[in-house]
Scaffold this active site. Structure first.
Site, PDB file in Angstrom:
ATOM      1  N   LEU A  41       0.845  -1.186   0.000  1.00  0.00           N
ATOM      2  CA  LEU A  41       0.000   0.000   0.000  1.00  0.00           C
ATOM      3  C   LEU A  41       0.885   1.240   0.000  1.00  0.00           C
ATOM      4  CD1 LEU A  41      -1.365  -2.353   1.871  1.00  0.00           C
ATOM      5  CD2 LEU A  41      -3.006  -0.575   2.434  1.00  0.00           C
TER       6      LEU A  41
ATOM      7  N   GLY B   3       1.176   4.192   4.593  1.00  0.00           N
ATOM      8  CA  GLY B   3       2.070   3.309   3.835  1.00  0.00           C
ATOM      9  C   GLY B   3       2.377   2.010   4.552  1.00  0.00           C
ATOM     10  N   SER B   4       2.148   0.874   3.914  1.00  0.00           N
ATOM     11  CA  SER B   4       2.249  -0.385   4.644  1.00  0.00           C
ATOM     12  C   SER B   4       2.156  -1.580   3.702  1.00  0.00           C
ATOM     13  CB  SER B   4       1.129  -0.453   5.682  1.00  0.00           C
ATOM     14  OG  SER B   4      -0.110  -0.150   5.069  1.00  0.00           O
ATOM     15  N   ARG B   5       1.930  -2.754   4.298  1.00  0.00           N
ATOM     16  CA  ARG B   5       1.834  -3.997   3.536  1.00  0.00           C
ATOM     17  C   ARG B   5       0.877  -4.934   4.263  1.00  0.00           C
ATOM     18  NH1 ARG B   5       7.071  -7.401   1.450  1.00  0.00           N
ATOM     19  NH2 ARG B   5       6.170  -9.488   1.374  1.00  0.00           N
TER      20      ARG B   5
END
Length: 237
Positions: free
Chosen positions: A106, A194-196
């Site tokens: 993301l 912001g990430s996963r």
């Protein structure tokens, strides 16, 4: 007049509501903007832009979720960054048998609300402190700060979902807690900035998406537990 009304309706329909977790951040930015308008106007406009971005980041649009049993639905918006067959980390409690892991990255522009890929019961929810490497890196799955969620379907099948903090993201906010039931597409939580998100399929099941493909949380079908289709091959064009 009716055409004008239709255009206005279209604009309004394109605006997604803001998740309540973002309200306090918008209020802070707006308050600073009002303060700086009395002190230094250029800085005030920066705060206005920040407030608008925060509202955009915390947007929470409705999604249309397929309901057929056996479908695994994307839990996150973003780009499919990796599809790998791995042994799940021991903290997940999924055993030593290899599983396909689908990782979605993301960016700061994606919707950050995460959703349940299946209907079932949240049997394990474990917060694991860690580092804050770039979430696009492979090592982020096992070294970054994360929250592991195991959802058990009514037939006993377990699906793993891992929310992973990234280089900028530093806070994972759960909406659902251990022991609660969730519906497919239901909001599980959010990751700020912001990430996963990783999904672990049951052993022997393949992904029906490809690396580089864009996914929409609550809508894109990642896998089908009732399908015998092999892993898909795709090309960028």
């Amino acid at each position: 007049m009716s055409n004008r009304h239709g255009i206005i309706d279209t604009i309004i329909d394109s605006l997604a509501p803001v998740n309540r977790d973002g309200h306090k951040f918008i209020a802070i930015a707006a308050g600073l903007a009002l303060l700086f308008f009395m002190i230094w106007t250029p800085l005030a406009w920066i705060c206005v832009i920040a407030a608008l971005y925060i509202a955009y980041f915390f947007r929470d649009p409705d999604r249309v979720t397929p309901l057929r049993d056996g479908l695994i639905i994307a839990p996150a918006d973003g780009r499919i960054a990796a599809i790998e067959t791995v042994t799940p980390p021991t903290e997940m409690g999924l055993g030593p048998e290899p599983r396909v892991r689908i990782s979605t990255f993301l960016s700061v522009l994606n919707v950050h609300i995460t959703r349940s890929p299946v209907s079932g019961k949240l049997v394990r929810s474990i917060y694991i402190p860690g580092a804050f490497f770039n979430a696009a890196l492979d090592k982020a799955s096992e070294e970054n700060e994360r929250r592991v969620m195991i959802i058990e379907k009514p037939d006993g099948t377990e699906i793993g979902v891992v929310q992973i903090a990234g280089l900028i993201a530093r806070r994972i906010v759960p909406f659902v807690h251990e022991g609660e039931s969730v519906g497919v597409g239901e909001r599980l939580g959010l990751i700020r900035f912001g990430s996963r998100v990783d999904v672990y399929l049951p052993p022997g099941k393949n992904a029906l998406v490809s690396v580089g493909q864009l996914a929409n949380a609550g809508e894109t079908v990642l896998a089908d537990l009732q399908s015998t289709e092999p892993e898909r091959v795709a090309r960028r064009s």
